[in-house]
Scaffold this motif. Structure first.
Motif, PDB file in Angstrom:
ATOM      1  N   VAL A  47       0.846  -1.205   0.000  1.00 34.49           N
ATOM      2  CA  VAL A  47       0.000   0.000   0.000  1.00 34.49           C
ATOM      3  C   VAL A  47       0.875   1.246   0.000  1.00 34.49           C
ATOM      4  CG1 VAL A  47      -1.720   1.318   1.282  1.00 34.49           C
ATOM      5  CG2 VAL A  47      -1.930  -1.175   1.130  1.00 34.49           C
ATOM      6  N   GLY A  48       1.953   1.203   0.805  1.00 38.52           N
ATOM      7  CA  GLY A  48       2.889   2.325   0.840  1.00 38.52           C
ATOM      8  C   GLY A  48       3.546   2.555  -0.507  1.00 38.52           C
ATOM      9  N   ILE A  49       3.915   1.485  -1.191  1.00 40.76           N
ATOM     10  CA  ILE A  49       4.534   1.598  -2.516  1.00 40.76           C
ATOM     11  C   ILE A  49       3.569   2.233  -3.508  1.00 40.76           C
ATOM     12  CG2 ILE A  49       5.296   0.242  -4.515  1.00 40.76           C
ATOM     13  CD1 ILE A  49       6.657  -1.649  -2.549  1.00 40.76           C
ATOM     14  N   PHE A  50       2.302   1.797  -3.458  1.00 38.34           N
ATOM     15  CA  PHE A  50       1.305   2.373  -4.363  1.00 38.34           C
ATOM     16  C   PHE A  50       1.211   3.880  -4.170  1.00 38.34           C
ATOM     17  CE2 PHE A  50      -3.090   3.956  -4.667  1.00 38.34           C
ATOM     18  CZ  PHE A  50      -3.277   3.851  -6.034  1.00 38.34           C
ATOM     19  N   TYR A  51       1.107   4.358  -2.936  1.00 37.51           N
ATOM     20  CA  TYR A  51       0.978   5.792  -2.690  1.00 37.51           C
ATOM     21  C   TYR A  51       2.292   6.531  -2.924  1.00 37.51           C
ATOM     22  CZ  TYR A  51      -3.828   5.420  -1.254  1.00 37.51           C
ATOM     23  OH  TYR A  51      -5.193   5.217  -1.273  1.00 37.51           O
ATOM     24  N   PHE A  52       3.403   5.818  -2.823  1.00 41.09           N
ATOM     25  CA  PHE A  52       4.685   6.411  -3.186  1.00 41.09           C
ATOM     26  C   PHE A  52       4.700   6.748  -4.679  1.00 41.09           C
ATOM     27  CE2 PHE A  52       9.012   5.491  -4.857  1.00 41.09           C
ATOM     28  CZ  PHE A  52       9.653   6.607  -4.347  1.00 41.09           C
ATOM     29  N   LEU A  55       2.493   9.716  -5.269  1.00 37.87           N
ATOM     30  CA  LEU A  55       3.233  10.937  -4.906  1.00 37.87           C
ATOM     31  C   LEU A  55       4.168  11.353  -6.029  1.00 37.87           C
ATOM     32  CD1 LEU A  55       4.325  13.101  -2.896  1.00 37.87           C
ATOM     33  CD2 LEU A  55       5.890  11.326  -2.037  1.00 37.87           C
ATOM     34  N   LEU A  56       4.839  10.373  -6.614  1.00 36.69           N
ATOM     35  CA  LEU A  56       5.758  10.649  -7.714  1.00 36.69           C
ATOM     36  C   LEU A  56       5.031  11.341  -8.865  1.00 36.69           C
ATOM     37  CD1 LEU A  56       8.595  10.271  -8.933  1.00 36.69           C
ATOM     38  CD2 LEU A  56       7.877   7.986  -9.661  1.00 36.69           C
ATOM     39  N   HIS A  57       3.854  10.842  -9.204  1.00 36.02           N
ATOM     40  CA  HIS A  57       3.076  11.453 -10.280  1.00 36.02           C
ATOM     41  C   HIS A  57       2.570  12.841  -9.893  1.00 36.02           C
ATOM     42  CE1 HIS A  57       2.904   8.354 -13.342  1.00 36.02           C
ATOM     43  NE2 HIS A  57       2.737   7.444 -12.399  1.00 36.02           N
TER      44      HIS A  57
END
Length: 365
Positions: A47-52, A55-57
């Motif tokens: 889940v953290g990776i998805f929101y990371f 954030l990048l986008h």
């Protein structure tokens, strides 16, 4: 033509993508009866990776990955990194095809040559590339529902099987935490959740960014909970001492499950799951590679991009491992440490730092 995808279509793509080959061939039972802890920790990090990546986008005004690298590092470095990520996406596509081919060869067609299975599967993916990501995404809406129903159906009868023993699931919390964390990092972190890096080539097409931000975690969590339920079913049927003896423990567990004489071979449904997940996963990786080629070589026709991607994927499929033992060893030991970690996490993290500096520090000077 401008591509636009509904948030629900992207979420369905994520479900099929994350389940992909993980539900059939992606098991790691080194933590034995505490595998649910391993999957749960990996899920939280997923889940953290998805929101990371979201954030990048957000920092890069919702451009694709190569446009984000260009914004952060400039034109020439972004081209070099784009070429690297193109090879990476196509290499992983080749690995997934090999997963599928080994699986089909062992479970269904023992006498069918490996290359026939590979070419047949790749032809379907090629058609997906020609029709485009929009049609694939629409198909994924139906396929994701179909996949979830099949998995739930199989698990219900797995848990009701006379061979299922609750004693095989206990006691828990007996695995050393160092062992659990060693399983999570890098393997559990990078597969399947870290592979969402390829969606950085798809997220810019979403027509409702707020919906993607708000509901994206549901796809990740749903996948994780299905994997936990499936893992517990496998342990209940096979037990923690013998489960690692099988290359495809999910299929072996289903062999102990049947509905009287009406459906004596439920493991065949595992093939259907793998077909759906493998098709979506390879299609998305191929689309990611194609998108990068289109960005690097804008004057070249799309058909030539597809041809180049297909040739590279076939080369990666046939020449980087000779048998399933070598294939799994490379996938579990070498790829996570030397490809996934740098390309899924380290480079994107550096990019986020650079974009933050440019946005908040350089502008204020």
């Amino acid at each position: 033509m401008m591509i636009k995808l509904a948030a629900m279509e992207i979420l369905s793509l994520m479900i099929n993508f994350l389940l992909g080959s993980a539900i059939v061939v992606g098991w790691n039972f080194e933590t034995k009866k505490d595998i649910w802890i391993f999957i749960l920790i990996s899920l939280g990090l997923g889940v953290g990776i998805f929101y990371f990546y979201i954030l990048l986008h957000s920092l890069g005004k919702w451009g694709n990955l190569i446009q984000l690298f260009e914004l952060g590092f400039g034109k020439w470095i972004s081209k070099l990194l784009g070429f690297i990520y193109c090879l990476y996406f196509l290499y992983i596509a080749g690995r997934v095809i090999k997963d599928f081919s080994f699986f089909i060869g062992q479970v269904l067609f023992n006498d069918v040559p490996f290359w026939i299975i590979t070419f047949t599967f790749l032809l379907v993916v090629l058609y997906s590339c020609f029709v485009g990501i929009e049609d694939t995404a629409r198909s994924s809406l139906i396929l994701s529902a179909f996949t979830i129903v099949i998995i739930l159906f199989l698990m219900i009868f797995g848990y009701l099987s006379p061979y299922f023993e609750l004693n095989n699931l206990t006691p828990v919390f007996r695995t050393d935490w160092k062992q659990i964390l060693a399983s999570v990092f890098p393997t559990g972190l990078t597969f399947p959740y870290g592979e969402l890096i390829v969606f950085t080539m798809i997220f810019p097409y979403v027509n409702n960014v707020k919906a993607l931000r708000k509901y994206g975690w549901i796809s990740v969590c749903l996948t994780g909970f299905l994997l936990i339920a499936a893992a517990e079913m496998i342990l209940g049927l096979l037990n923690s001492e013998t489960v690692n003896l099988y290359v495809f423990p999910f299929v072996k567990a289903l062999e102990l499950t049947s509905i009287s004489e009406f459906l004596p071979h439920l493991e065949i449904l595992a093939v259907v799951i793998n077909l759906i997940g493998g098709f979506i996963k390879v299609s998305i990786f191929m689309f990611g590679g194609l998108n990068i080629l289109a960005h690097l070589f804008p004057n070249v026709k799309r058909n030539k991009h597809i041809l180049a991607s297909t040739v590279l994927t076939l080369l990666f499929t046939f020449f980087f491992s000779k048998n399933i033992i070598q294939h799994l060893n490379i996938g579990l030991k070498i790829v996570p440490a030397y490809l996934h970690i740098p390309l899924q996490l380290i480079l994107p993290f550096i990019l986020v730092v650079v974009l933050l500096i440019k946005k908040y520090i350089v502008k204020s000077i």
